[in-house]
Design a protein around this motif. Sequence first.
Motif, mmCIF file in Angstrom:
data_model
loop_
_atom_site.group_PDB
_atom_site.id
_atom_site.type_symbol
_atom_site.label_atom_id
_atom_site.label_comp_id
_atom_site.label_asym_id
_atom_site.label_seq_id
_atom_site.Cartn_x
_atom_site.Cartn_y
_atom_site.Cartn_z
ATOM 1 N N SER A 83 0.854 -1.181 0.000
ATOM 2 C CA SER A 83 0.000 0.000 0.000
ATOM 3 C C SER A 83 0.893 1.235 0.000
ATOM 4 N N SER A 84 0.603 2.155 -0.898
ATOM 5 C CA SER A 84 1.386 3.384 -1.014
ATOM 6 C C SER A 84 0.450 4.579 -1.098
ATOM 7 N N CYS A 85 0.966 5.738 -0.762
ATOM 8 C CA CYS A 85 0.181 6.945 -0.986
ATOM 9 C C CYS A 85 0.087 7.176 -2.491
ATOM 10 N N LEU A 86 -0.871 7.965 -2.908
ATOM 11 C CA LEU A 86 -1.107 8.184 -4.326
ATOM 12 C C LEU A 86 0.108 8.808 -5.012
ATOM 13 N N ASP A 87 0.794 9.718 -4.324
ATOM 14 C CA ASP A 87 1.973 10.353 -4.918
ATOM 15 C C ASP A 87 3.070 9.324 -5.199
ATOM 16 N N CYS A 88 3.294 8.408 -4.270
ATOM 17 C CA CYS A 88 4.313 7.378 -4.467
ATOM 18 C C CYS A 88 3.921 6.447 -5.609
ATOM 19 N N PHE A 89 2.642 6.096 -5.675
ATOM 20 C CA PHE A 89 2.184 5.219 -6.748
ATOM 21 C C PHE A 89 2.407 5.862 -8.109
ATOM 22 N N LEU A 90 2.096 7.142 -8.222
ATOM 23 C CA LEU A 90 2.235 7.830 -9.509
ATOM 24 C C LEU A 90 3.686 8.053 -9.891
ATOM 25 N N ALA A 91 4.564 8.171 -8.899
ATOM 26 C CA ALA A 91 6.002 8.348 -9.150
ATOM 27 C C ALA A 91 6.271 9.484 -10.136
ATOM 28 N N GLY A 92 5.527 10.579 -9.969
ATOM 29 C CA GLY A 92 5.742 11.735 -10.826
ATOM 30 C C GLY A 92 4.964 11.704 -12.126
ATOM 31 N N GLY A 93 4.260 10.599 -12.405
ATOM 32 C CA GLY A 93 3.488 10.490 -13.639
ATOM 33 C C GLY A 93 2.061 10.974 -13.463
ATOM 34 N N ASP A 94 1.311 10.942 -14.551
ATOM 35 C CA ASP A 94 -0.096 11.333 -14.522
ATOM 36 C C ASP A 94 -0.969 10.168 -14.080
ATOM 37 N N LEU A 95 -2.192 10.495 -13.693
ATOM 38 C CA LEU A 95 -3.144 9.499 -13.201
ATOM 39 C C LEU A 95 -4.146 9.149 -14.301
ATOM 40 N N TYR A 96 -4.323 7.849 -14.525
ATOM 41 C CA TYR A 96 -5.283 7.357 -15.517
ATOM 42 C C TYR A 96 -6.188 6.326 -14.860
ATOM 43 N N VAL A 97 -7.402 6.194 -15.369
ATOM 44 C CA VAL A 97 -8.337 5.201 -14.847
ATOM 45 C C VAL A 97 -8.618 4.160 -15.928
ATOM 46 N N PHE A 98 -8.603 2.898 -15.530
ATOM 47 C CA PHE A 98 -8.863 1.756 -16.404
ATOM 48 C C PHE A 98 -10.367 1.630 -16.569
ATOM 49 N N GLU A 99 -10.847 1.460 -17.811
ATOM 50 C CA GLU A 99 -12.275 1.387 -18.089
ATOM 51 C C GLU A 99 -12.767 -0.056 -18.163
ATOM 52 N N TYR A 100 -13.971 -0.279 -17.633
ATOM 53 C CA TYR A 100 -14.623 -1.578 -17.676
ATOM 54 C C TYR A 100 -15.939 -1.471 -18.450
ATOM 55 N N SER A 101 -16.430 -2.624 -18.915
ATOM 56 C CA SER A 101 -17.700 -2.712 -19.648
ATOM 57 C C SER A 101 -17.696 -1.899 -20.937
ATOM 58 N N VAL A 102 -16.552 -1.806 -21.613
ATOM 59 C CA VAL A 102 -16.530 -1.125 -22.906
ATOM 60 C C VAL A 102 -17.044 -2.084 -23.979
ATOM 61 N N SER A 103 -17.544 -1.540 -25.054
ATOM 62 C CA SER A 103 -18.029 -2.367 -26.153
ATOM 63 C C SER A 103 -16.850 -2.917 -26.946
ATOM 64 N N PRO A 104 -17.046 -4.024 -27.679
ATOM 65 C CA PRO A 104 -15.963 -4.539 -28.523
ATOM 66 C C PRO A 104 -15.444 -3.495 -29.506
ATOM 67 N N ALA A 105 -16.340 -2.654 -30.037
ATOM 68 C CA ALA A 105 -15.913 -1.618 -30.989
ATOM 69 C C ALA A 105 -14.983 -0.615 -30.323
ATOM 70 N N ILE A 106 -15.339 -0.186 -29.117
ATOM 71 C CA ILE A 106 -14.485 0.766 -28.389
ATOM 72 C C ILE A 106 -13.166 0.106 -28.024
ATOM 73 N N PHE A 107 -13.230 -1.162 -27.608
ATOM 74 C CA PHE A 107 -12.017 -1.892 -27.247
ATOM 75 C C PHE A 107 -11.042 -1.929 -28.420
ATOM 76 N N LEU A 108 -11.538 -2.252 -29.599
ATOM 77 C CA LEU A 108 -10.682 -2.362 -30.775
ATOM 78 C C LEU A 108 -10.213 -1.002 -31.276
ATOM 79 N N ALA A 109 -10.983 0.042 -30.963
ATOM 80 C CA ALA A 109 -10.596 1.383 -31.402
ATOM 81 C C ALA A 109 -9.415 1.933 -30.609
ATOM 82 N N LYS A 110 -9.106 1.287 -29.484
ATOM 83 C CA LYS A 110 -7.974 1.707 -28.663
ATOM 84 C C LYS A 110 -6.859 0.682 -28.872
ATOM 85 N N PRO A 111 -5.901 1.011 -29.737
ATOM 86 C CA PRO A 111 -4.933 -0.003 -30.185
ATOM 87 C C PRO A 111 -3.980 -0.496 -29.112
ATOM 88 N N ARG A 112 -3.835 0.237 -28.032
ATOM 89 C CA ARG A 112 -2.889 -0.186 -27.005
ATOM 90 C C ARG A 112 -3.607 -0.962 -25.917
#
Length: 252
Positions: A87-116
């Motif tokens: 368990s780490s504080c949010l600042d340590c977890f980010l290690a100077g980077g930006d914060l992103y949220v992982f998406e759930y329940s996306v459609s197959p079309a949206i999934f494939l539209a995001k190549p990474r």
Amino acid sequence: MGFLSHKISVDDVKPGDHIYSWRQAYVYAHHGIYVGDGQVNHFTRGDGQETGTGTFLDKIIVSSTPSHGDSPCPNCGDRSKLGGVISSCLDCFLAGGDLYVFEYSVSPAIFLAKPRGGICTIASSDPPEEVVYRANFLLRNGFGVYNVFKNNCEDFAIYCKTGLLVANTEVGRSGQAASMVAAASVVLSSPLRFVAGFGGLAVAGYGMYCVSRLASDIGMRWDVSKVPVERLVADMDDMVGMESKPEDNKTS
């Protein structure tokens, strides 16, 4: 949060969110579960504790354990040697980077539209309270041995969110690992040699890459099952016990 970017403000993160931050100039992302009160539970390899892949990736995917050099974090302390679920504080977890949220329940079309890979899934998330419960339970009991392809930080976060485990452990739940395998299979695939022209090769290769990613997604796979976190930990303990148990002495 836009269509192409999952970046969010620190003020918008909520308990139970699967979050991530890019490392090594966007080479890979480190994932975790925000459990509230500024804390993130995440699965990491400690310095010298990673089993590794035995490939060049071990030089690229370095330890994601928080490190502050000679000035440990006033909230977390020095955790540079720790591995496993921490368990780490949010600042340590980010290690100077930006914060992103992982998406759930996306459609197959949206999934494939995001190549990474490693930023979304077709699978549905369980309620936040269940997610936080799993993340805290595994903080106390562990999540097994870290492995880049079979059991990594993204695998940990996806399990906390869904409770799903993959029966075939050659590649786990991680979208990042699935993308690496998909890209490698495209490069090595012999049918592509017979596609005429560079343009056709690129189109066919990208199509194979997308199909492979989609088939590997936790929300599409047939070899998954819902496993309670208590049973998961009990099964891991049983496996450790079997591996450490000395063989019975044989008598002649």
